[in-house]
Design a protein around this motif. Structure first.
Motif, PDB file in Angstrom:
ATOM      1  N   ARG A 198       0.848  -1.193   0.000  1.00  0.00           N
ATOM      2  CA  ARG A 198       0.000   0.000   0.000  1.00  0.00           C
ATOM      3  C   ARG A 198       0.881   1.239   0.000  1.00  0.00           C
TER       4      ARG A 198
ATOM      5  N   ASN B   5      -5.740   1.053  -0.731  1.00  0.00           N
ATOM      6  CA  ASN B   5      -6.792   0.378   0.014  1.00  0.00           C
ATOM      7  C   ASN B   5      -8.134   0.928  -0.443  1.00  0.00           C
TER       8      ASN B   5
ATOM      9  N   HIS C 121      -5.644  -4.608   0.641  1.00  0.00           N
ATOM     10  CA  HIS C 121      -6.006  -5.387   1.827  1.00  0.00           C
ATOM     11  C   HIS C 121      -6.996  -6.482   1.436  1.00  0.00           C
TER      12      HIS C 121
ATOM     13  N   THR D 175      -5.228  -9.259  -0.403  1.00  0.00           N
ATOM     14  CA  THR D 175      -4.459 -10.099   0.518  1.00  0.00           C
ATOM     15  C   THR D 175      -5.377 -11.117   1.185  1.00  0.00           C
TER      16      THR D 175
ATOM     17  N   LEU E 246      -1.642  -9.138  10.651  1.00  0.00           N
ATOM     18  CA  LEU E 246      -2.469  -8.431   9.667  1.00  0.00           C
ATOM     19  C   LEU E 246      -3.840  -8.104  10.263  1.00  0.00           C
TER      20      LEU E 246
ATOM     21  N   PHE F 227      -4.364  -2.733   7.315  1.00  0.00           N
ATOM     22  CA  PHE F 227      -3.404  -2.505   6.232  1.00  0.00           C
ATOM     23  C   PHE F 227      -3.131  -1.007   6.139  1.00  0.00           C
TER      24      PHE F 227
ATOM     25  N   ALA G 100       2.219  -7.005   2.308  1.00  0.00           N
ATOM     26  CA  ALA G 100       2.022  -8.426   2.569  1.00  0.00           C
ATOM     27  C   ALA G 100       2.787  -9.203   1.514  1.00  0.00           C
TER      28      ALA G 100
ATOM     29  N   TYR H 202       4.026 -10.231   6.729  1.00  0.00           N
ATOM     30  CA  TYR H 202       3.278  -8.979   6.741  1.00  0.00           C
ATOM     31  C   TYR H 202       4.118  -7.983   7.526  1.00  0.00           C
TER      32      TYR H 202
ATOM     33  N   ALA I 231       4.144  -3.627   8.692  1.00  0.00           N
ATOM     34  CA  ALA I 231       3.546  -2.287   8.694  1.00  0.00           C
ATOM     35  C   ALA I 231       4.434  -1.383   9.530  1.00  0.00           C
TER      36      ALA I 231
END
Length: 172
Positions: free
Chosen positions: A13, A113, A117, A120, A135, A140, A146, A167, A169
């Protein structure tokens, strides 16, 4: 390349965008987004994957995210800026990935998004370790990615056939 070798797909993302008085498609990254994009690029480089292809939305924030992230890579993949990724549903993203040539093994898709997401979730028939838990806990957020694997051809990519391997973030 044999389709028996697992293909790797990273769904990435874009980083945090700013909200100036421009169209949604033209929104640039915020200062934090520029920092997070570079960190995400380092994390992607740490995976050791030499991506063959990057499929990037044409939106300003995705192009800026990719430019900052790919700067961290030793090998820069061929990049295709694809209009269909902007505002795409998971099904539309699958259609884009289905067009990937069979000689391509590893792809990174830089998008938006809720599409990345949702894709995934839809592709992941199973997950390794605690990737699914992380996740589910984080969602997300901007600059998250991911990593999924798939053992078939790109044309056979469909819901439930991939494994969520990792995953990541950025911390908030």
């Amino acid at each position: 390349m044999s389709v028996a070798e697992p293909r790797r797909i990273v769904l990435f993302r874009h980083a945090k965008a700013d909200w100036p008085q421009v169209s949604d498609h033209e929104r640039p990254l915020a200062d934090r987004g520029r920092m997070d994009a570079a960190v995400a690029g380092r994390k992607l480089a740490d995976t050791g994957i030499a991506f063959d292809l990057a499929l990037c939305s044409t939106a300003t924030r995705t192009r800026e995210t990719w430019k900052l992230a790919v700067h961290e890579f030793q090998h820069r993949p061929k990049t295709v800026y694809e209009e269909r990724i902007y505002e795409a549903s998971p099904g539309e993203l699958i259609a884009v990935l289905n067009e990937t040539p069979d000689d391509v093994r590893d792809v990174v898709l830089i998008g938006h998004n809720p599409g990345v997401h949702g894709l995934t979730d839809i592709l992941s028939g199973e997950a390794e370790g605690d990737a699914q838990t992380r996740l589910n806990r984080r969602g997300f957020p901007a600059a998250a990615f991911a990593l999924l694997t798939h053992s078939g051809s790109w044309k056979s990519l469909e819901p439930g056939v991939a494994t969520l391997v990792d995953y990541w973030a950025p911390s908030e």
